[in-house]
Design an enzyme around this catalytic site. Structure first.
Site, mmCIF file in Angstrom:
data_model
loop_
_atom_site.group_PDB
_atom_site.id
_atom_site.type_symbol
_atom_site.label_atom_id
_atom_site.label_comp_id
_atom_site.label_asym_id
_atom_site.label_seq_id
_atom_site.Cartn_x
_atom_site.Cartn_y
_atom_site.Cartn_z
ATOM 1 N N HIS A 87 40.629 46.772 34.211
ATOM 2 C CA HIS A 87 39.891 45.884 35.104
ATOM 3 C C HIS A 87 40.751 45.545 36.324
ATOM 4 O O HIS A 87 41.967 45.694 36.317
ATOM 5 C CB HIS A 87 39.491 44.591 34.382
ATOM 6 N N ASN A 108 46.282 44.291 38.572
ATOM 7 C CA ASN A 108 47.548 44.129 37.867
ATOM 8 C C ASN A 108 47.525 45.048 36.653
ATOM 9 O O ASN A 108 46.534 45.070 35.905
ATOM 10 C CB ASN A 108 47.740 42.687 37.400
ATOM 11 N N HIS A 130 41.837 45.800 28.647
ATOM 12 C CA HIS A 130 40.693 46.627 29.056
ATOM 13 C C HIS A 130 40.788 46.867 30.565
ATOM 14 O O HIS A 130 40.993 45.924 31.327
ATOM 15 C CB HIS A 130 39.390 45.910 28.715
#
Length: 318
Positions: free
Chosen positions: A140, A127, A138
């Site tokens: 991911h 997402n 951050h």
């Protein structure tokens, strides 16, 4: 924490009320940066247990009610921390070698999951964007190792199987072979195109050119070329609306340990901005009736993305 099943649609609801406690876009301290309690130092890509999981290895006993089906929320919820660098806007901003490391780490996690007897499906997704509710910025992505096959994938498997029985060929392979009109990028091993049946304003699917039904079947060369296809395609999405595109990216593949002749793995990317730069919301027709409305055509979308992609190709060649 449990998985409830809709008796009318077969959809699963991952009931996880503890997730309300997860941090929401915290400032000053990032749990994914090097040196944080969970991360340590000296890594390029890190796969961590999710502190706020939707499924877990030792779930509580589910609610017992007559009439309804409820199953334990058994599985694993993992976070893929894609780089030690915090201030990176998107996956497309990382070097090709780093993207390949991410994909290699995810494939290794899938090989590990294949050895778990209760694991039925490996769901990898990403997402991007505060606009769609991303809680930590951050870079991911996430992995759900599930004891059930997601209904969306199950429906695709059924439709693919029915085509295979009727025509003796893989429908996905036919689409990959024929799709040129809405093509936005291709390299030796992958094709990225806007599907004829796109639901979202800037939706792109990325398919391997050879029949592959599981991520773990990819060769090293195919993984390297996938890294390029993702980097270029996501870069184009970042350019196409004039502002960074919030998106959802999901890997669709066969159930674990079940390579098939009729189902083809692919990445689906749902770019959420409309051509005018406004966020597309799923509203009454979409959520209430599964009737998606598109304010453009897939052909127009492909042309816009392909034009934006030229800047990305130029930068990658520099």
């Amino acid at each position: 924490m449990e998985i409830r099943k809709d008796p009318f649609t077969g959809e699963y609801i991952l009931v996880s009320p503890h997730r309300l406690k997860r941090p929401w876009q915290p400032e000053g301290a990032c749990p994914f940066c090097p040196g944080a309690p969970e991360t340590g130092r000296g890594w390029d890509v890190l796969i961590l247990p999710n502190r706020y999981p939707v499924v877990t290895e030792n779930p509580p006993e589910p609610t017992a009610e007559d009439l309804y089906e409820v199953i334990p929320a058994r599985g694993s919820s993992l976070v893929v921390v894609e780089t030690p660098q915090h201030d990176v806007d998107d996956l497309s901003d990382l070097p090709l070698g780093q993207i390949k490391k991410i994909l290699t780490a995810v494939a290794e996690a899938q090989r590990k999951a294949e050895k778990e007897g209760n694991a039925a499906y490996f769901l990898f997704f990403r997402n991007k964007g505060k606009e769609i509710g991303v809680s930590l910025t951050h870079p991911h992505s996430q992995i759900y190792i599930l004891s059930v096959v997601p209904p969306r994938v199950r429906a695709e498997l059924q439709a693919s199987y029915e085509w295979y029985v009727k025509h003796g060929s893989c429908l996905h392979c036919r689409i990959v072979e024929k799709e040129e009109k809405r093509l936005v990028f291709q390299n030796r091993n992958w094709k990225a195109f806007v599907p004829f049946y796109a639901k979202w304003p800037h939706e792109v699917h990325i398919y391997p050119k050879r029949h592959r039904s599981l991520l773990t079947e990819l060769t090293d060369e195919e993984v390297a070329d996938l890294a390029e296809a993702l980097k270029i395609t996501l870069c184009a999405l970042k350019q196409v609306a004039g502002i960074p595109m919030p998106y959802i990216m999901v890997l669709h593949q066969a159930p674990l340990r079940r390579p098939t002749q009729y189902y083809h793995l692919h990445f689906e990317i749902y770019g959420m901005y409309r051509p005018d730069g406004k966020l597309k919301h799923a509203a009454g027709a979409e959520l209430g009736a599964s009737l998606f409305t598109l304010d453009t055509t897939p052909e127009e979308t492909a042309a816009r993305i392909k034009a934006a992609l030229q800047k990305c190709l130029k930068h990658s060649a520099d």
